[in-house]
Design an enzyme around this catalytic site. Structure first.
Site, PDB file in Angstrom:
ATOM      1  N   GLU A  78       3.391  -3.724  -2.922  1.00 47.13           N
ATOM      2  CA  GLU A  78       3.974  -5.011  -2.551  1.00 47.13           C
ATOM      3  C   GLU A  78       5.504  -4.990  -2.674  1.00 47.13           C
ATOM      4  O   GLU A  78       6.152  -6.033  -2.703  1.00 47.13           O
ATOM      5  CB  GLU A  78       3.357  -6.112  -3.402  1.00 47.13           C
ATOM      6  CG  GLU A  78       1.908  -6.367  -2.989  1.00 47.13           C
ATOM      7  CD  GLU A  78       1.107  -7.168  -3.995  1.00 47.13           C
ATOM      8  OE1 GLU A  78       1.275  -6.941  -5.200  1.00 47.13           O
ATOM      9  OE2 GLU A  78       0.318  -8.016  -3.568  1.00 47.13           O
ATOM     10  N   HIS A  99      -0.612 -13.032  -9.838  1.00 43.91           N
ATOM     11  CA  HIS A  99      -1.834 -13.641  -9.282  1.00 43.91           C
ATOM     12  C   HIS A  99      -2.448 -14.593 -10.306  1.00 43.91           C
ATOM     13  O   HIS A  99      -3.618 -14.441 -10.656  1.00 43.91           O
ATOM     14  CB  HIS A  99      -2.864 -12.560  -8.944  1.00 43.91           C
ATOM     15  CG  HIS A  99      -2.391 -11.504  -8.001  1.00 43.91           C
ATOM     16  ND1 HIS A  99      -2.824 -10.203  -8.046  1.00 43.91           N
ATOM     17  CD2 HIS A  99      -1.525 -11.560  -6.965  1.00 43.91           C
ATOM     18  CE1 HIS A  99      -2.254  -9.497  -7.082  1.00 43.91           C
ATOM     19  NE2 HIS A  99      -1.448 -10.295  -6.420  1.00 43.91           N
ATOM     20  N   HIS A 160      -3.060 -15.643  -1.598  1.00 43.46           N
ATOM     21  CA  HIS A 160      -2.751 -14.429  -2.338  1.00 43.46           C
ATOM     22  C   HIS A 160      -2.285 -14.686  -3.783  1.00 43.46           C
ATOM     23  O   HIS A 160      -2.958 -14.283  -4.718  1.00 43.46           O
ATOM     24  CB  HIS A 160      -1.687 -13.656  -1.531  1.00 43.46           C
ATOM     25  CG  HIS A 160      -1.294 -12.345  -2.099  1.00 43.46           C
ATOM     26  ND1 HIS A 160      -0.725 -11.341  -1.344  1.00 43.46           N
ATOM     27  CD2 HIS A 160      -1.344 -11.855  -3.351  1.00 43.46           C
ATOM     28  CE1 HIS A 160      -0.485 -10.299  -2.103  1.00 43.46           C
ATOM     29  NE2 HIS A 160      -0.843 -10.592  -3.337  1.00 43.46           N
TER      30      HIS A 160
HETATM   31 ZN    ZN Z   1      -0.338  -9.397  -4.940  1.00 42.96          ZN
END
Ligand code: ZN
Length: 217
Positions: A78, A99, A160
């Site tokens: 990411e 997250h 996400h």
């Molecule tokens: Zn992520």
């Protein structure tokens, strides 16, 4: 351009803190900091935060080319999200992507987290917006995040999780934890009939303090 003193130590400490606070599980999420030379220190892909050591961190240039990494260590998948944030905002020194459960509930519902707890806007600049959807690992995740982050310390990544920005990893971790806590509070308040908004002028003043602090710390 804002940068972080001792970025490696700061990133590792924030990584351990993120795990301790339950804001991620296992190897998910990632933390980065900008060095004085403009290069970035970022947590590696697929290394458990509990086991992570200083030499696991990866050094990349502003375009994401790896400059230094222990054998077998790769920058997070990411990373593009982090690079996009540093490119767009000269006044940040650190990015944290996480997250957390409550904030991600808002992210999958594509609903902003309203700035309805007093002084929330001092730390986040206002409501935490949700991005447009883009598939994980594509450049559009970063493009969309930059739009949602305008004038803010955090944004929800659609379907996400969360991204937060600020001067140093410890400050950005504070924003991350505050957003998560507020998401839980707002969710609860909705079962009580919904939050009563803070007067607009009050939140505008809080947002002004946020802008001042962002420019001066
Ligand atoms: Zn992520």
């Amino acid at each position: 351009m804002k940068f972080v003193e001792n970025p490696e130590t700061a990133v590792l400490a924030a990584a351990k803190d993120m795990l301790r606070r339950g804001l991620v599980e296992g190897t998910a999420g990632n933390i980065s900091a900008r060095r004085s030379d403009g290069n970035l220190v970022i947590t590696p892909s697929s290394v458990d935060y509990a086991d992570m050591a200083l030499d696991d961190l990866v050094l990349v240039d502003p375009d994401g080319a790896v400059l230094q990494a222990k054998e077998g260590r790769m920058p997070s998948t990411e990373m593009q999200l982090h690079l996009a944030c540093y490119r767009a905002f000269d006044d940040i020194g650190s990015v944290i992507h996480s997250h957390p459960v409550w904030a991600t509930m808002f992210a999958i519902a594509h609903q902003p987290i309203p700035a309805c707890v007093d002084e929330f806007a001092v730390f986040c600049g206002g409501d935490v917006r949700c991005t447009e959807y883009a598939a994980s690992g594509t450049p559009d995740v970063g493009v969309n995040a930059v739009k949602a982050l305008e004038g803010r310390g955090a944004a929800l990544i659609a379907n996400h999780g969360l991204v937060a920005v600020g001067p140093r990893p410890d400050k950005v971790m504070h924003i991350t934890a505050l957003v998560e806590r507020t998401a839980q509070i707002v969710w609860g308040a909705r079962t009580l009939g919904g939050p009563v908004p803070i007067p607009e002028d009050v939140n505008r003043n809080f947002a002004g303090v946020y802008s001042y602090l962002r420019a001066h710390q």
